[in-house]
Design a protein around this motif. Structure first.
Motif, PDB file in Angstrom:
ATOM      1  N   VAL A 196       7.840  -8.220  -6.176  1.00  0.00           N
ATOM      2  CA  VAL A 196       6.506  -8.815  -6.200  1.00  0.00           C
ATOM      3  C   VAL A 196       5.756  -8.258  -5.005  1.00  0.00           C
ATOM      4  O   VAL A 196       6.138  -8.503  -3.859  1.00  0.00           O
ATOM      5  N   THR A 197       4.699  -7.488  -5.274  1.00  0.00           N
ATOM      6  CA  THR A 197       3.917  -6.862  -4.218  1.00  0.00           C
ATOM      7  C   THR A 197       2.589  -7.579  -4.067  1.00  0.00           C
ATOM      8  O   THR A 197       1.870  -7.771  -5.047  1.00  0.00           O
ATOM      9  N   LEU A 198       2.274  -7.979  -2.841  1.00  0.00           N
ATOM     10  CA  LEU A 198       1.016  -8.641  -2.531  1.00  0.00           C
ATOM     11  C   LEU A 198       0.107  -7.668  -1.796  1.00  0.00           C
ATOM     12  O   LEU A 198       0.544  -6.986  -0.860  1.00  0.00           O
ATOM     13  N   THR A 199      -1.146  -7.622  -2.218  1.00  0.00           N
ATOM     14  CA  THR A 199      -2.151  -6.795  -1.549  1.00  0.00           C
ATOM     15  C   THR A 199      -3.405  -7.630  -1.307  1.00  0.00           C
ATOM     16  O   THR A 199      -3.691  -8.560  -2.053  1.00  0.00           O
ATOM     17  N   ALA A 200      -4.121  -7.273  -0.264  1.00  0.00           N
ATOM     18  CA  ALA A 200      -5.372  -7.958   0.076  1.00  0.00           C
ATOM     19  C   ALA A 200      -6.479  -6.926   0.210  1.00  0.00           C
ATOM     20  O   ALA A 200      -6.285  -5.894   0.856  1.00  0.00           O
ATOM     21  N   PRO A 208      -5.402  -6.532   4.628  1.00  0.00           N
ATOM     22  CA  PRO A 208      -5.918  -5.263   4.118  1.00  0.00           C
ATOM     23  C   PRO A 208      -5.192  -4.079   4.761  1.00  0.00           C
ATOM     24  O   PRO A 208      -5.054  -4.019   5.983  1.00  0.00           O
ATOM     25  N   GLY A 209      -4.676  -3.180   3.939  1.00  0.00           N
ATOM     26  CA  GLY A 209      -3.947  -2.030   4.450  1.00  0.00           C
ATOM     27  C   GLY A 209      -2.522  -2.339   4.874  1.00  0.00           C
ATOM     28  O   GLY A 209      -1.805  -1.453   5.342  1.00  0.00           O
ATOM     29  N   ARG A 263       7.735  -6.055   4.878  1.00  0.00           N
ATOM     30  CA  ARG A 263       6.609  -5.121   5.014  1.00  0.00           C
ATOM     31  C   ARG A 263       6.611  -4.104   3.887  1.00  0.00           C
ATOM     32  O   ARG A 263       7.665  -3.700   3.401  1.00  0.00           O
ATOM     33  N   GLY A 264       5.418  -3.640   3.520  1.00  0.00           N
ATOM     34  CA  GLY A 264       5.274  -2.527   2.608  1.00  0.00           C
ATOM     35  C   GLY A 264       5.215  -2.910   1.149  1.00  0.00           C
ATOM     36  O   GLY A 264       5.553  -4.010   0.763  1.00  0.00           O
TER      37      GLY A 264
END
Length: 170
Positions: A65-69, A112-113, A168-169
């Motif tokens: 499960v990848t979370l991005t903002a 973010p990032g 992380r990542g």
């Protein structure tokens, strides 16, 4: 316009909930830099999450499960495995909940990032139940972050499913 109104309503609702939950065990999703007025990326309305297949191990299927903002949100700190993890298929609860594994003390920065991910580990020896979504509550070093996050993606779950700590990542 309707989508913008929904996002504003979600942010306002999260703010109201956050204002009323300053009790023990609830994190305020604070910024690692402190003092910013930008909304926290850790709040459910401010990030997206996607489930993808990962490399299987002996006796287990794995999903990531990848979370991005997106830009415009303040980075925040997360720790340990998400809690209250539930799985659903086409809007119906599967009845499967997940336990936790791994270190619950490691702190990572998310924003973010700076995507983060966690692992869903499902026993191979059990018959899997199809799911296409997961809901969960993120944790910060000081406790749970108010609100429920959602991730979409195809997976199979079973009794004995475990969720690893946020890392992380992507």
């Amino acid at each position: 316009m309707m989508r913008t109104n929904r996002k504003i309503a979600a942010v306002l609702a999260a703010t109201v909930v956050l204002a009323g939950t300053a009790g023990a065990g609830v994190s305020q999703a604070s910024s690692p830099t402190g003092g910013s007025v930008a909304p926290s990326a850790c709040r459910p309305a401010n990030h997206t999450a996607k489930i993808t297949e990962a490399t299987n191990s002996a006796g287990h299927r794995h999903y990531r499960v990848t979370l991005t903002a997106p830009r415009g949100y303040e980075p925040c700190r997360l720790a340990g495995s998400p809690t209250d993890v539930r799985f659903s298929h086409r809007g119906s609860d599967t009845g499967v909940t997940a336990g936790r594994y791994g270190s619950q003390r490691t702190v990572v920065t998310f924003g973010p990032g700076h995507p983060v991910h966690f692992d869903i580990q499902v026993p191979n020896h059990r018959r899997g139940i199809r799911a296409n979504a997961a809901s969960f509550t993120l944790r910060a070093p000081g406790g749970q972050i108010p609100g429920t996050s959602f991730a979409e993606g195809r997976l199979k779950v079973a009794a004995g499913t475990l969720v690893g700590p946020v890392e992380r990542g992507a």
